[in-house]
Design a protein around this motif. Structure first.
Motif, PDB file in Angstrom:
ATOM      1  N   LEU A 198      20.775  17.474   6.801  1.00  0.00           N
ATOM      2  CA  LEU A 198      19.904  16.384   7.210  1.00  0.00           C
ATOM      3  C   LEU A 198      19.375  16.626   8.619  1.00  0.00           C
ATOM      4  O   LEU A 198      20.122  17.024   9.517  1.00  0.00           O
ATOM      5  CB  LEU A 198      20.688  15.069   7.164  1.00  0.00           C
ATOM      6  N   HIS A 199      18.067  16.419   8.813  1.00  0.00           N
ATOM      7  CA  HIS A 199      17.480  16.545  10.138  1.00  0.00           C
ATOM      8  C   HIS A 199      16.615  15.341  10.493  1.00  0.00           C
ATOM      9  O   HIS A 199      16.173  15.203  11.627  1.00  0.00           O
ATOM     10  CB  HIS A 199      16.639  17.823  10.230  1.00  0.00           C
ATOM     11  N   ALA A 200      16.369  14.451   9.528  1.00  0.00           N
ATOM     12  CA  ALA A 200      15.510  13.291   9.752  1.00  0.00           C
ATOM     13  C   ALA A 200      16.161  12.305  10.713  1.00  0.00           C
ATOM     14  O   ALA A 200      17.377  12.242  10.855  1.00  0.00           O
ATOM     15  CB  ALA A 200      15.197  12.609   8.433  1.00  0.00           C
ATOM     16  N   LYS A 201      15.282  11.519  11.378  1.00  0.00           N
ATOM     17  CA  LYS A 201      15.735  10.446  12.262  1.00  0.00           C
ATOM     18  C   LYS A 201      14.904   9.213  11.935  1.00  0.00           C
ATOM     19  O   LYS A 201      13.786   9.046  12.415  1.00  0.00           O
ATOM     20  CB  LYS A 201      15.545  10.818  13.731  1.00  0.00           C
ATOM     21  N   VAL A 202      15.459   8.337  11.101  1.00  0.00           N
ATOM     22  CA  VAL A 202      14.725   7.178  10.588  1.00  0.00           C
ATOM     23  C   VAL A 202      15.631   5.957  10.629  1.00  0.00           C
ATOM     24  O   VAL A 202      16.799   6.031  10.239  1.00  0.00           O
ATOM     25  CB  VAL A 202      14.262   7.418   9.132  1.00  0.00           C
ATOM     26  N   PHE A 203      15.091   4.830  11.095  1.00  0.00           N
ATOM     27  CA  PHE A 203      15.791   3.555  11.030  1.00  0.00           C
ATOM     28  C   PHE A 203      14.884   2.555  10.314  1.00  0.00           C
ATOM     29  O   PHE A 203      13.698   2.481  10.631  1.00  0.00           O
ATOM     30  CB  PHE A 203      16.112   3.005  12.424  1.00  0.00           C
ATOM     31  N   ALA A 204      15.425   1.799   9.369  1.00  0.00           N
ATOM     32  CA  ALA A 204      14.647   0.766   8.679  1.00  0.00           C
ATOM     33  C   ALA A 204      15.390  -0.553   8.767  1.00  0.00           C
ATOM     34  O   ALA A 204      16.616  -0.596   8.625  1.00  0.00           O
ATOM     35  CB  ALA A 204      14.430   1.149   7.212  1.00  0.00           C
ATOM     36  N   ILE A 205      14.646  -1.643   9.015  1.00  0.00           N
ATOM     37  CA  ILE A 205      15.281  -2.957   9.083  1.00  0.00           C
ATOM     38  C   ILE A 205      14.606  -3.923   8.114  1.00  0.00           C
ATOM     39  O   ILE A 205      13.380  -3.941   7.971  1.00  0.00           O
ATOM     40  CB  ILE A 205      15.258  -3.545  10.512  1.00  0.00           C
ATOM     41  N   ASP A 206      15.417  -4.684   7.415  1.00  0.00           N
ATOM     42  CA  ASP A 206      14.969  -5.801   6.571  1.00  0.00           C
ATOM     43  C   ASP A 206      13.903  -5.415   5.556  1.00  0.00           C
ATOM     44  O   ASP A 206      13.133  -6.270   5.111  1.00  0.00           O
ATOM     45  CB  ASP A 206      14.438  -6.944   7.442  1.00  0.00           C
ATOM     46  N   ARG A 207      13.794  -4.122   5.235  1.00  0.00           N
ATOM     47  CA  ARG A 207      12.758  -3.655   4.307  1.00  0.00           C
ATOM     48  C   ARG A 207      11.361  -4.061   4.795  1.00  0.00           C
ATOM     49  O   ARG A 207      10.442  -4.258   3.993  1.00  0.00           O
ATOM     50  CB  ARG A 207      13.002  -4.180   2.890  1.00  0.00           C
ATOM     51  N   THR A 208      11.195  -4.156   6.123  1.00  0.00           N
ATOM     52  CA  THR A 208       9.906  -4.572   6.677  1.00  0.00           C
ATOM     53  C   THR A 208       9.367  -3.627   7.747  1.00  0.00           C
ATOM     54  O   THR A 208       8.149  -3.549   7.945  1.00  0.00           O
ATOM     55  CB  THR A 208       9.995  -5.969   7.311  1.00  0.00           C
ATOM     56  N   ALA A 209      10.230  -2.920   8.467  1.00  0.00           N
ATOM     57  CA  ALA A 209       9.783  -2.072   9.583  1.00  0.00           C
ATOM     58  C   ALA A 209      10.638  -0.820   9.651  1.00  0.00           C
ATOM     59  O   ALA A 209      11.815  -0.819   9.254  1.00  0.00           O
ATOM     60  CB  ALA A 209       9.839  -2.836  10.905  1.00  0.00           C
ATOM     61  N   VAL A 210      10.026   0.249  10.207  1.00  0.00           N
ATOM     62  CA  VAL A 210      10.673   1.565  10.235  1.00  0.00           C
ATOM     63  C   VAL A 210      10.420   2.229  11.582  1.00  0.00           C
ATOM     64  O   VAL A 210       9.315   2.125  12.129  1.00  0.00           O
ATOM     65  CB  VAL A 210      10.082   2.477   9.122  1.00  0.00           C
ATOM     66  N   PHE A 211      11.437   2.929  12.088  1.00  0.00           N
ATOM     67  CA  PHE A 211      11.223   3.859  13.198  1.00  0.00           C
ATOM     68  C   PHE A 211      11.334   5.260  12.643  1.00  0.00           C
ATOM     69  O   PHE A 211      12.274   5.597  11.930  1.00  0.00           O
ATOM     70  CB  PHE A 211      12.259   3.681  14.305  1.00  0.00           C
ATOM     71  N   VAL A 212      10.364   6.112  12.979  1.00  0.00           N
ATOM     72  CA  VAL A 212      10.372   7.509  12.552  1.00  0.00           C
ATOM     73  C   VAL A 212      10.036   8.378  13.754  1.00  0.00           C
ATOM     74  O   VAL A 212       9.087   8.098  14.458  1.00  0.00           O
ATOM     75  CB  VAL A 212       9.373   7.688  11.434  1.00  0.00           C
ATOM     76  N   GLY A 213      10.826   9.400  14.048  1.00  0.00           N
ATOM     77  CA  GLY A 213      10.523  10.230  15.212  1.00  0.00           C
ATOM     78  C   GLY A 213      11.574  11.271  15.480  1.00  0.00           C
ATOM     79  O   GLY A 213      12.215  11.786  14.559  1.00  0.00           O
TER      80      GLY A 213
END
Length: 509
Positions: A407-422
């Motif tokens: 795994l190399h991805a860096k992703v956070f998702a909250i409440d199935r509404t918003a995502v951080f990707v970077g």
């Protein structure tokens, strides 16, 4: 005792002398350049600027999951460039994807496109000659971020200036003609783009156009003109011509599988669809989060860090938090925040590398200390297996054809509404040491897709870590049978993990 003192004195004097004779060059006279304003007459400008105008304040996004699609997007955007390419990366490898992409950027410069390439010095140890040669081309400028004072062996520079050298530029962005950009977790190299036959990284990028692109352009300028960005010609003597680059490129193209991979890239219709306004884009609010480049010198102003901006955004969660992080070392504060959310009834899930899939053993040792308290609070932990299931299951991770995964991805998702990707990992290095960046994307469809992927794929591609009644950890695979032995360990590796966990180096992980 006296002998020890004399040895230490000699070492200190030697380091002081080396720092005096191997200093960074002066930046006096270095030019400052800024991103070019988008030209509505370029092919990309004609296609995208009217769309941007039709969606004021919004950004059109296209997720790039499979590695080959993410690479093709960069290659074909470079081919379509008519005005500018601004690229910055932590790692740029001298291999079957790194050299051809440099060649595509070279071709762009030779047809009049202004190319600016900013690379971190830690991630390009084998490219000095090639980058120096490209830097001699009119319109192609290379700068090196936070350079090592010694070129060979670079590692000795750590002894001369460890506090500075230990800070790196981990950012990744690829912006073309000021109207399209790619931001995410991928560096440039075979292992990131499904080109490596043995091991591949599961990663994630986003192609974006619209309101966020000027933010990326301004942020690139801040790094390009920062006190840590050194012109390549101040560090490396350029070769007489590009013949060595051409030879290396030819050797790369002659390797097994190169032709088929290049054909798959050429067959990509992504940019053609973009130019024809037929590519499906989701128009949503997107914000760029990026560290102040002064972080590389330990001088970033308070409140200017990605971590500072992310904390309240993730704190908005009321139903769920999904964390996908290659290197997951939450620390005491992060552990408490995730544990508190779980105790409040939120579903909190973490996907990270297992011991058998990780490529950095000290990080796994540091992470291991936090598994039990997280699990005790109700946080779900999944660890990616080295060989993640069937071809269909690997495909869901963008691991087509891979026999091994990390795994190399860096992703956070909250409440199935918003995502951080970077580029930001959930670890102390991303928080305090490395420069990081990423997109905060308010997209329920993308957030739901990430959560759904965890729903579908966690059981088939990862071990689920559990807590036995006696407080020991268990790992459960597809067969549903838990085991008390961590997959991928042996007596020697367990001893190494115990030693690494004891060492006071977590702040560097």
């Amino acid at each position: 005792m006296r002998r020890i003192f004399l040895v230490l004195l000699v070492v200190v004097v030697a380091i002081a002398l080396a720092r005096f004779f191997f200093r960074l060059p002066s930046l006096e006279g270095r030019s400052e350049t800024l991103a070019l304003a988008p030209d509505p007459e370029t092919p990309l400008g004609k296609a995208l600027l009217p769309l941007d105008a039709a969606h004021p304040g919004l950004t059109g996004i296209r997720p790039l999951w499979p590695g080959i699609e993410a690479y093709a997007a960069r290659m074909v955007l470079a081919r379509a460039a008519q005005q500018s390419i601004d690229a910055r990366y932590y790692i740029w490898q001298r291999d079957g994807t790194g050299l051809p992409l440099l060649q595509e950027m070279r071709a762009a410069a030779e047809r009049g496109v202004r190319v600016r390439l900013l690379v971190d010095d830690n991630g390009t140890p084998g490219l000095d000659a090639e980058l120096a040669a490209l830097n001699t081309l009119p319109g192609f400028e290379v700068r090196v971020f936070n350079p090592f004072t010694l070129r060979k062996p670079r590692a000795l520079s750590y002894a001369l200036d460890f506090p500075r050298i230990n800070r790196r530029m981990h950012n990744k962005s690829f912006t073309v003609d000021g109207v399209a950009t790619i931001v995410g977790g991928r560096n440039i190299g075979d292992i990131y783009f499904a080109r490596d036959a043995e091991v591949q990284y599961s990663d994630f990028d986003v192609l974006a156009t619209g309101a966020v692109v000027p933010q990326v352009a301004e942020d690139f300028d801040a790094y390009w003109n920062s006190a840590s960005a050194y012109p390549q010609d101040l560090l490396v003597t350029a070769p007489a011509d590009l013949s060595a680059f051409d030879t290396a490129l030819a050797e790369t193209r002659a390797r097994p599988g190169a032709e088929a991979y290049a054909r798959a890239v050429s067959d990509s219709s992504l940019v053609q669809s973009l130019l024809a306004n037929t590519l499906a884009l989701e128009w949503v609010p997107v914000t760029l989060l990026s560290d102040d480049p002064r972080k590389a010198l330990g001088e970033a102003p308070a409140g200017s860090l990605v971590a500072t901006a992310l904390a309240p955004l993730v704190g908005r969660a009321r139903q769920s938090i999904d964390v996908i992080s290659a290197y997951f070392v939450p620390g005491l504060q992060g552990t408490e925040r995730l544990a508190y959310a779980a105790r409040q009834g939120l579903r909190v899930r973490v996907l990270t590398n297992s011991l058998e899939a990780t490529d950095v053993l000290p990080v796994h040792a540091a992470y291991g200390k936090y598994r039990a308290p997280l699990l005790a609070s109700g946080v779900e932990i999944h660890e990616l297996r080295r060989n993640p299931g069937t071809e269909a299951e690997r495909k869901a991770l963008g691991l087509i054809g891979s026999s091994g995964a990390s795994l190399h991805a860096k992703v956070f998702a909250i409440d199935r509404t918003a995502v951080f990707v970077g580029s930001f990992n959930f670890d102390p290095r991303s928080v305090w040491l490395n420069c990081e960046m990423g997109f905060w994307i308010e997209s329920p469809s993308l957030a739901a897709a990430i959560s759904d992927a965890l729903d579908r794929g966690a059981a088939s591609t990862a071990w689920q870590v559990g807590l036995a009644p006696d407080g020991t950890l268990t790992w459960t695979g597809q067969d549903g049978t838990p085991t008390g032995e961590e997959p991928g360990t042996g007596a020697i590796k367990r001893a190494m993990l115990a030693l690494l966990a004891w060492l006071p180096v977590e702040w560097m992980m």
